[in-house]
Design a protein around this motif. Structure first.
Motif, PDB file in Angstrom:
ATOM      1  N   GLU A   6      69.851  61.871   8.802  1.00  0.00           N
ATOM      2  CA  GLU A   6      70.234  62.933   7.879  1.00  0.00           C
ATOM      3  C   GLU A   6      70.295  64.276   8.603  1.00  0.00           C
ATOM      4  O   GLU A   6      69.405  64.646   9.340  1.00  0.00           O
ATOM      5  CB  GLU A   6      69.188  62.996   6.760  1.00  0.00           C
ATOM      6  N   ARG A   7      71.387  64.996   8.393  1.00  0.00           N
ATOM      7  CA  ARG A   7      71.548  66.315   9.000  1.00  0.00           C
ATOM      8  C   ARG A   7      70.891  67.352   8.109  1.00  0.00           C
ATOM      9  O   ARG A   7      71.171  67.421   6.934  1.00  0.00           O
ATOM     10  CB  ARG A   7      73.036  66.621   9.168  1.00  0.00           C
ATOM     11  N   VAL A  32      83.373  72.735   4.494  1.00  0.00           N
ATOM     12  CA  VAL A  32      82.029  73.236   4.767  1.00  0.00           C
ATOM     13  C   VAL A  32      82.035  73.867   6.146  1.00  0.00           C
ATOM     14  O   VAL A  32      82.470  73.272   7.121  1.00  0.00           O
ATOM     15  CB  VAL A  32      80.982  72.093   4.686  1.00  0.00           C
ATOM     16  N   ASN A  76      77.366  75.780   1.103  1.00  0.00           N
ATOM     17  CA  ASN A  76      77.578  74.646   2.012  1.00  0.00           C
ATOM     18  C   ASN A  76      76.679  73.471   1.663  1.00  0.00           C
ATOM     19  O   ASN A  76      77.108  72.315   1.691  1.00  0.00           O
ATOM     20  CB  ASN A  76      77.347  75.075   3.461  1.00  0.00           C
ATOM     21  N   SER A  81      70.282  71.227   6.918  1.00  0.00           N
ATOM     22  CA  SER A  81      71.015  72.487   6.927  1.00  0.00           C
ATOM     23  C   SER A  81      70.193  73.568   7.626  1.00  0.00           C
ATOM     24  O   SER A  81      68.995  73.431   7.830  1.00  0.00           O
ATOM     25  CB  SER A  81      71.304  72.921   5.490  1.00  0.00           C
ATOM     26  N   ARG A  86      84.186  68.125   2.850  1.00  0.00           N
ATOM     27  CA  ARG A  86      83.377  68.209   4.084  1.00  0.00           C
ATOM     28  C   ARG A  86      84.064  69.071   5.140  1.00  0.00           C
ATOM     29  O   ARG A  86      83.420  69.794   5.867  1.00  0.00           O
ATOM     30  CB  ARG A  86      83.113  66.821   4.635  1.00  0.00           C
ATOM     31  N   GLU A  96      77.976  69.835   0.531  1.00  0.00           N
ATOM     32  CA  GLU A  96      77.572  68.611   1.225  1.00  0.00           C
ATOM     33  C   GLU A  96      76.988  67.595   0.241  1.00  0.00           C
ATOM     34  O   GLU A  96      77.277  66.397   0.327  1.00  0.00           O
ATOM     35  CB  GLU A  96      76.555  68.935   2.313  1.00  0.00           C
TER      36      GLU A  96
END
Length: 132
Positions: free
Chosen positions: A2-3, A126, A95, A5, A123, A99
């Motif tokens: 998982e990215r 973003v 953003n 933020s 996406r 997402e």
């Protein structure tokens, strides 16, 4: 994987703002309230009633113009800094919402192929502000 933020990473690291950034935040808070306006109005009133103490009218006018110009320049710089940081924070929130929406759209895309394309476009959008 998982990215995370930028905002989430900042929250985990605690308040890493510089002393200047904290000062700007406090300055913005103070100058946007009524007491600051009344202090400024009081200074102008004092300047007006001080006319008899000045021997030259031009010097009297230059005094207020100089003080006002310097003060205005400092306030503009501080408020622009605060405005820029507020804009960046709002953009980061947008953003994160985009997402999350794209992830939700992907989970439903099995039933609607057009939704997958919309999620891809979302996406791609973003972080658009950083590319322009």
């Amino acid at each position: 994987m998982e990215r995370r933020s930028d905002a989430a990473q900042t929250r985990r690291g605690g308040d890493r703002r510089s002393a200047f950034e904290r000062f700007v935040e406090q300055a913005q808070l103070r100058v946007s309230q009524a007491p600051f306006f009344f202090v400024c109005a009081g200074l102008v009133a004092l300047w007006l009633v001080s006319l008899p103490m000045w021997t030259d009218l031009k010097t009297w006018q230059v005094a207020i113009h100089t003080v006002a110009s310097v003060f205005t320049l400092l306030l503009v710089v501080l408020l622009e800094n605060a405005s820029r940081r507020a804009d960046e924070a709002a953009q980061e929130k947008l953003n994160v919402i985009a997402e999350a929406l794209a992830a939700l759209m992907d989970s439903s895309a099995a039933h609607d192929p057009a939704l997958r394309e919309a999620a891809t476009r979302l996406r791609d959008a973003v972080g658009l502000e950083a590319r322009h």
